[in-house]
Design a protein around this motif. Structure first.
Motif, PDB file in Angstrom:
ATOM      1  N   GLU A 114       0.806  -1.227   0.000  1.00 57.54           N
ATOM      2  CA  GLU A 114       0.000   0.000   0.000  1.00 57.54           C
ATOM      3  C   GLU A 114       0.838   1.275   0.000  1.00 57.54           C
ATOM      4  O   GLU A 114       0.368   2.324  -0.441  1.00 57.54           O
ATOM      5  CB  GLU A 114      -0.928   0.028   1.230  1.00 57.54           C
ATOM      6  N   ILE A 115       2.062   1.214   0.529  1.00 57.96           N
ATOM      7  CA  ILE A 115       2.887   2.422   0.666  1.00 57.96           C
ATOM      8  C   ILE A 115       4.247   2.201   0.007  1.00 57.96           C
ATOM      9  O   ILE A 115       4.967   1.257   0.335  1.00 57.96           O
ATOM     10  CB  ILE A 115       3.089   2.793   2.150  1.00 57.96           C
ATOM     11  N   ILE A 116       4.594   3.092  -0.909  1.00 53.94           N
ATOM     12  CA  ILE A 116       5.904   3.050  -1.571  1.00 53.94           C
ATOM     13  C   ILE A 116       6.980   3.437  -0.565  1.00 53.94           C
ATOM     14  O   ILE A 116       6.870   4.477   0.100  1.00 53.94           O
ATOM     15  CB  ILE A 116       5.932   4.022  -2.770  1.00 53.94           C
ATOM     16  N   PRO A 117       8.041   2.643  -0.402  1.00 59.58           N
ATOM     17  CA  PRO A 117       9.109   3.024   0.533  1.00 59.58           C
ATOM     18  C   PRO A 117       9.884   4.229   0.017  1.00 59.58           C
ATOM     19  O   PRO A 117      10.182   4.337  -1.169  1.00 59.58           O
ATOM     20  CB  PRO A 117       9.991   1.773   0.586  1.00 59.58           C
ATOM     21  N   ILE A 118      10.215   5.140   0.942  1.00 58.31           N
ATOM     22  CA  ILE A 118      10.965   6.347   0.599  1.00 58.31           C
ATOM     23  C   ILE A 118      12.321   6.288   1.291  1.00 58.31           C
ATOM     24  O   ILE A 118      12.402   6.167   2.514  1.00 58.31           O
ATOM     25  CB  ILE A 118      10.203   7.614   1.019  1.00 58.31           C
ATOM     26  N   LEU A 119      13.375   6.365   0.500  1.00 63.91           N
ATOM     27  CA  LEU A 119      14.736   6.376   1.020  1.00 63.91           C
ATOM     28  C   LEU A 119      15.183   7.826   1.122  1.00 63.91           C
ATOM     29  O   LEU A 119      15.375   8.504   0.120  1.00 63.91           O
ATOM     30  CB  LEU A 119      15.662   5.592   0.090  1.00 63.91           C
ATOM     31  N   VAL A 120      15.327   8.325   2.346  1.00 67.68           N
ATOM     32  CA  VAL A 120      15.707   9.712   2.587  1.00 67.68           C
ATOM     33  C   VAL A 120      17.218   9.788   2.773  1.00 67.68           C
ATOM     34  O   VAL A 120      17.790   9.077   3.601  1.00 67.68           O
ATOM     35  CB  VAL A 120      14.988  10.274   3.836  1.00 67.68           C
ATOM     36  N   LEU A 121      17.866  10.669   2.002  1.00 64.09           N
ATOM     37  CA  LEU A 121      19.323  10.808   2.052  1.00 64.09           C
ATOM     38  C   LEU A 121      19.711  12.279   1.991  1.00 64.09           C
ATOM     39  O   LEU A 121      18.981  13.091   1.410  1.00 64.09           O
ATOM     40  CB  LEU A 121      19.972  10.047   0.900  1.00 64.09           C
ATOM     41  N   PRO A 122      20.872  12.630   2.565  1.00 58.33           N
ATOM     42  CA  PRO A 122      21.300  14.032   2.558  1.00 58.33           C
ATOM     43  C   PRO A 122      22.126  14.370   1.319  1.00 58.33           C
ATOM     44  O   PRO A 122      22.755  13.500   0.718  1.00 58.33           O
ATOM     45  CB  PRO A 122      22.156  14.121   3.826  1.00 58.33           C
ATOM     46  N   THR A 123      22.137  15.640   0.978  1.00 57.12           N
ATOM     47  CA  THR A 123      23.012  16.124  -0.087  1.00 57.12           C
ATOM     48  C   THR A 123      24.346  16.547   0.527  1.00 57.12           C
ATOM     49  O   THR A 123      24.424  16.902   1.703  1.00 57.12           O
ATOM     50  CB  THR A 123      22.383  17.324  -0.813  1.00 57.12           C
ATOM     51  N   GLY A 124      25.390  16.491  -0.284  1.00 56.98           N
ATOM     52  CA  GLY A 124      26.690  16.976   0.155  1.00 56.98           C
ATOM     53  C   GLY A 124      27.434  16.071   1.113  1.00 56.98           C
ATOM     54  O   GLY A 124      28.451  16.494   1.687  1.00 56.98           O
ATOM     55  N   ARG A 125      26.968  14.841   1.312  1.00 58.19           N
ATOM     56  CA  ARG A 125      27.650  13.901   2.193  1.00 58.19           C
ATOM     57  C   ARG A 125      27.930  12.603   1.444  1.00 58.19           C
ATOM     58  O   ARG A 125      27.160  12.218   0.554  1.00 58.19           O
ATOM     59  CB  ARG A 125      26.801  13.603   3.438  1.00 58.19           C
ATOM     60  N   THR A 126      28.996  11.938   1.843  1.00 58.31           N
ATOM     61  CA  THR A 126      29.341  10.659   1.237  1.00 58.31           C
ATOM     62  C   THR A 126      28.381   9.582   1.748  1.00 58.31           C
ATOM     63  O   THR A 126      28.256   9.386   2.963  1.00 58.31           O
ATOM     64  CB  THR A 126      30.785  10.256   1.567  1.00 58.31           C
ATOM     65  N   ILE A 127      27.712   8.915   0.827  1.00 62.31           N
ATOM     66  CA  ILE A 127      26.709   7.911   1.180  1.00 62.31           C
ATOM     67  C   ILE A 127      27.161   6.554   0.668  1.00 62.31           C
ATOM     68  O   ILE A 127      27.441   6.397  -0.531  1.00 62.31           O
ATOM     69  CB  ILE A 127      25.340   8.262   0.568  1.00 62.31           C
ATOM     70  N   ARG A 128      27.250   5.588   1.552  1.00 58.90           N
ATOM     71  CA  ARG A 128      27.597   4.231   1.155  1.00 58.90           C
ATOM     72  C   ARG A 128      26.335   3.368   1.128  1.00 58.90           C
ATOM     73  O   ARG A 128      25.559   3.339   2.075  1.00 58.90           O
ATOM     74  CB  ARG A 128      28.612   3.608   2.106  1.00 58.90           C
ATOM     75  N   PHE A 129      26.160   2.660  -0.005  1.00 55.60           N
ATOM     76  CA  PHE A 129      25.085   1.681  -0.141  1.00 55.60           C
ATOM     77  C   PHE A 129      25.687   0.283   0.004  1.00 55.60           C
ATOM     78  O   PHE A 129      26.673  -0.037  -0.667  1.00 55.60           O
ATOM     79  CB  PHE A 129      24.407   1.804  -1.507  1.00 55.60           C
ATOM     80  N   GLU A 130      25.083  -0.529   0.848  1.00 49.81           N
ATOM     81  CA  GLU A 130      25.467  -1.930   0.980  1.00 49.81           C
ATOM     82  C   GLU A 130      24.227  -2.764   0.660  1.00 49.81           C
ATOM     83  O   GLU A 130      23.257  -2.752   1.417  1.00 49.81           O
ATOM     84  CB  GLU A 130      25.986  -2.224   2.390  1.00 49.81           C
ATOM     85  N   GLU A 131      24.281  -3.466  -0.456  1.00 51.55           N
ATOM     86  CA  GLU A 131      23.084  -4.139  -0.978  1.00 51.55           C
ATOM     87  C   GLU A 131      23.105  -5.638  -0.702  1.00 51.55           C
ATOM     88  O   GLU A 131      24.152  -6.296  -0.829  1.00 51.55           O
ATOM     89  CB  GLU A 131      22.971  -3.905  -2.495  1.00 51.55           C
ATOM     90  N   THR A 132      21.940  -6.155  -0.356  1.00 54.77           N
ATOM     91  CA  THR A 132      21.784  -7.597  -0.155  1.00 54.77           C
ATOM     92  C   THR A 132      20.341  -7.977  -0.481  1.00 54.77           C
ATOM     93  O   THR A 132      19.451  -7.130  -0.455  1.00 54.77           O
ATOM     94  CB  THR A 132      22.142  -8.001   1.291  1.00 54.77           C
TER      95      THR A 132
END
Length: 307
Positions: free
Chosen positions: A172-190
């Protein structure tokens, strides 16, 4: 006669030099060639430094290919016109021209070497990770939705960072991934089950999400706020097309407030309202799954009855 031929050759060489020089001058002048030709088919709306590097590589490679193409086409047409048969006498035949043979042997090697060099540099830059990223998010894919776990830190020595808070998508609800601008963001996928693929078109690349102990890791720095649609780009089953999410890029201060609200017990939607953001996804919406008994047999007709 020889003087005429020599003059014609000199004119052709000068024209070719002017063409190549003009193209190089256009590139060195900083003119965004891609903006005038729709990126030569490459998306132009990248929101990360990595995406811009890949865009520049694509534009440079395409322009270089066009310069070589125009030069070769010019030589072909010049030879067709200059050395066409006149009457019954054959034009002068040239054999075993060492300079020409050296040119068309070494030139392709040089072109491939240069392209390989810049491709390796950009690929290394895009895949580069840092020791202490500012934000670490575990992307967990499953049939047929997403869970985003905000971690206390990156995986070290095989030990996954502690999950601070999570966002879980539902039908029923689309997940929203909130992230900041100007910062190094690491994604770890599984993945919990099969291979999926994490794809935000504005990032300009896709990353497969593997099950088991394989963690696909990459980092980006987002430089533009906004809402961006995300999708699964790997055919993973019946409801693959409905496996969407949204990336919401906000300022660093808003991100900190959002994370604090989540840790304080608020839902993702409540936390988004706290920082003045739309609580629901704006780039995509839930699909009607129609997951009922008549999904594959309308009217409840049993399979194999011939109706």
């Amino acid at each position: 006669m020889s003087a005429v031929r020599s003059k014609a050759r000199s004119t052709a060489v000068r024209l070719a030099g002017v063409g190549v020089g003009g193209a190089l001058l256009l590139l060195l002048s900083g003119c965004d060639v891609g903006s005038h030709v729709d990126g030569f088919g490459w998306p132009q709306n990248g929101i990360t430094e990595q995406s811009k590097r890949m865009y520049d590589l694509w534009i440079g490679s395409t322009v270089a290919a066009l310069i070589v193409g125009v030069f070769v086409w010019g030589l072909i047409f010049w030879c067709v016109i200059r050395y066409r048969k006149r009457g019954d006498k054959l034009p002068v035949q040239t054999r075993f021209n060492m300079p020409m043979e050296f040119l068309y042997t070494i030139a392709p090697v040089l072109v491939v070497s240069v392209l390989f060099y810049y491709t390796a540099i950009v690929q290394t830059d895009v895949n580069k990770t840092t020791a202490n990223p500012a934000v670490t998010v575990e992307v967990e894919a499953f049939k047929w939705n997403w869970q985003f776990n905000y971690q206390s830190g990156p995986t070290e020595n095989g030990k996954v960072g502690e999950t601070v808070t999570s966002t879980l998508g539902t039908t029923e609800i689309i997940p929203i991934l909130v992230l900041p601008t100007g910062r190094t963001i690491r994604f770890e996928e599984t993945s919990r089950d099969v291979i999926h693929s994490f794809w935000v078109p504005e990032l300009l690349f896709k990353r497969d999400v593997f099950p088991g102990n394989v963690r696909n890791v990459f980092e980006v720095t987002i430089d533009q706020e906004g809402a961006y649609v995300g999708r699964c780009a790997e055919l993973c089953g019946t409801y693959h097309s409905m496996m969407n999410f949204e990336l919401r890029a906000v300022s660093g201060d808003k991100y900190d407030q959002f994370l604090a609200a989540k840790q304080g017990g608020q839902t993702t939607q409540q936390a988004l309202e706290t920082i003045g953001e739309d609580p629901l996804a704006s780039t995509t919406s839930p699909f009607p799954t129609r997951r009922d008994l008549s999904n594959f047999n309308p009217g409840g007709t049993a399979a194999g009855t011939g109706n």
